[in-house]
Design an enzyme around this catalytic site. Sequence first.
Site, short mmCIF file in Angstrom:
data_model
loop_
_atom_site.label_atom_id
_atom_site.label_comp_id
_atom_site.label_asym_id
_atom_site.label_seq_id
_atom_site.Cartn_x
_atom_site.Cartn_y
_atom_site.Cartn_z
N ARG A 289 77.17 119.69 -14.10
CA ARG A 289 77.74 120.92 -13.55
C ARG A 289 78.31 121.73 -14.71
O ARG A 289 79.38 121.42 -15.23
CB ARG A 289 78.81 120.58 -12.51
CG ARG A 289 79.68 121.77 -12.11
CD ARG A 289 80.58 121.47 -10.94
NE ARG A 289 81.43 120.31 -11.10
CZ ARG A 289 82.59 120.30 -11.77
NH1 ARG A 289 83.01 121.36 -12.39
NH2 ARG A 289 83.31 119.19 -11.82
N HIS A 293 84.00 123.27 -10.45
CA HIS A 293 83.68 122.62 -9.18
C HIS A 293 83.55 123.66 -8.08
O HIS A 293 82.57 123.68 -7.34
CB HIS A 293 84.78 121.61 -8.84
CG HIS A 293 84.58 120.94 -7.52
ND1 HIS A 293 83.59 120.01 -7.28
CD2 HIS A 293 85.25 121.08 -6.34
CE1 HIS A 293 83.66 119.60 -6.03
NE2 HIS A 293 84.64 120.25 -5.43
N TYR A 302 90.19 119.42 -17.76
CA TYR A 302 89.80 118.01 -17.79
C TYR A 302 88.53 117.71 -18.60
O TYR A 302 88.13 116.56 -18.69
CB TYR A 302 89.61 117.48 -16.35
CG TYR A 302 88.67 118.29 -15.47
CD1 TYR A 302 87.29 118.14 -15.55
CD2 TYR A 302 89.18 119.20 -14.55
CE1 TYR A 302 86.44 118.86 -14.74
CE2 TYR A 302 88.34 119.94 -13.73
CZ TYR A 302 86.97 119.77 -13.83
OH TYR A 302 86.12 120.50 -13.02
#
Length: 396
Positions: A289, A293, A302
């Site tokens: 990805r 998200h 992160y």
Amino acid sequence: MTQIPDVAVHHETVVPQAQQDITDGGPDMVQFVDGEGTRLERTPANTPYADIVEALTPEDGRSMYRDLVLVRRLDAEGHALQRQGELGLWPSLLGQEAAQVGAGRAMRSQDFAFPGYREHGVAWCRGIEPEQLLALFRGVDNGGWSPSELNYHLYTIVIGNQMLHATGYAMGMQRDGVVGTGDEERDAAVMAFTGDGGTAQGDFNESLVFAGVANAPLVIFVQNNQWAISEPNYKQFRVPPYQRAQGFGFPGIRVDGNDVLAVYAVTKAALDNARSGQGPTLIEAFTYRLGAHTTSDDPTKYRSAAEVDIWREKDPIKRMRGFLSQKGYADDAFYASVDREADELAVRVRTACQNMPEPSQERMFDEIYVDPHPVVEREKAQFLEYQAGFETEGAR
């Protein structure tokens, strides 16, 4: 009929993410085109599916490339519209186009798909209009499309919930006698889509139990994009998804999710087996990805930019363009025509989104049950009375 090979299960050693190459899918991964678009030689992993790829025509390749580009542009417009306040939310598929287009194109019209909420590429291949997707995320429609008309279920926000729905539907197909008849126009299968994070849900594992025991005509398609929101793979599982299928009694395959040819071939083989009565298959599309998200997420919290850059080199559109060019299947004029079509699509979806009529407030109470329901009717009346009070107040 393509025989899907069994894959031996082995326990992987947990290695901190900083010490491993997360772009390496390992020797079991089915791949036909590398990151530059070069067609690879046959390997033990890809040989069972090579005939499917070799049967594709240059026009098939150009058509797949077109789908990849248009799906990416639709996704980019969805993201931009949300940032401009036109949509409530948008879950981007950036980087996962090949996984979705390859899987979607392998389906027949009578097959049924159960998506999560990121499967815009599969929706495109199933005939869902872009405006229908935008209406859902704009909040002006109760669902967006009719699942029964397009054999594509509504998006499922509850993680993993669609897996049980898909398994039950597949078992229903068995009982309807549309599996294993030998009639290509009749035999059908189900595909269920989820992400790597969804594999940790109870619904996911329960669905695999039922699918295995019932020998259901089901293909479980896991898009392993390396991150379940902010959790990397090594915090999600110790055995990769494709190997876990063995424990439920059916095959699992890992495919390069950025290689649309490989995804198409593997998915076609799995669907053919499911329709013929050979039972379920789990496909793990090893991908990434590239974006957040959803538009409510900040991936810089992160993961590193360097990690994203490494995966960007394996971009599915760049890869397919390289393949077409090296084979002489497409030229600059073709690529320019696809880019123009993408621009036209962008104008179309933006205009449509901004001109969608606002639904009446009471519509939220409609189409909840097939027949009128006294509790819902009472709540609707109370809501309308409450709203009318504001109009009375404003008139004073």
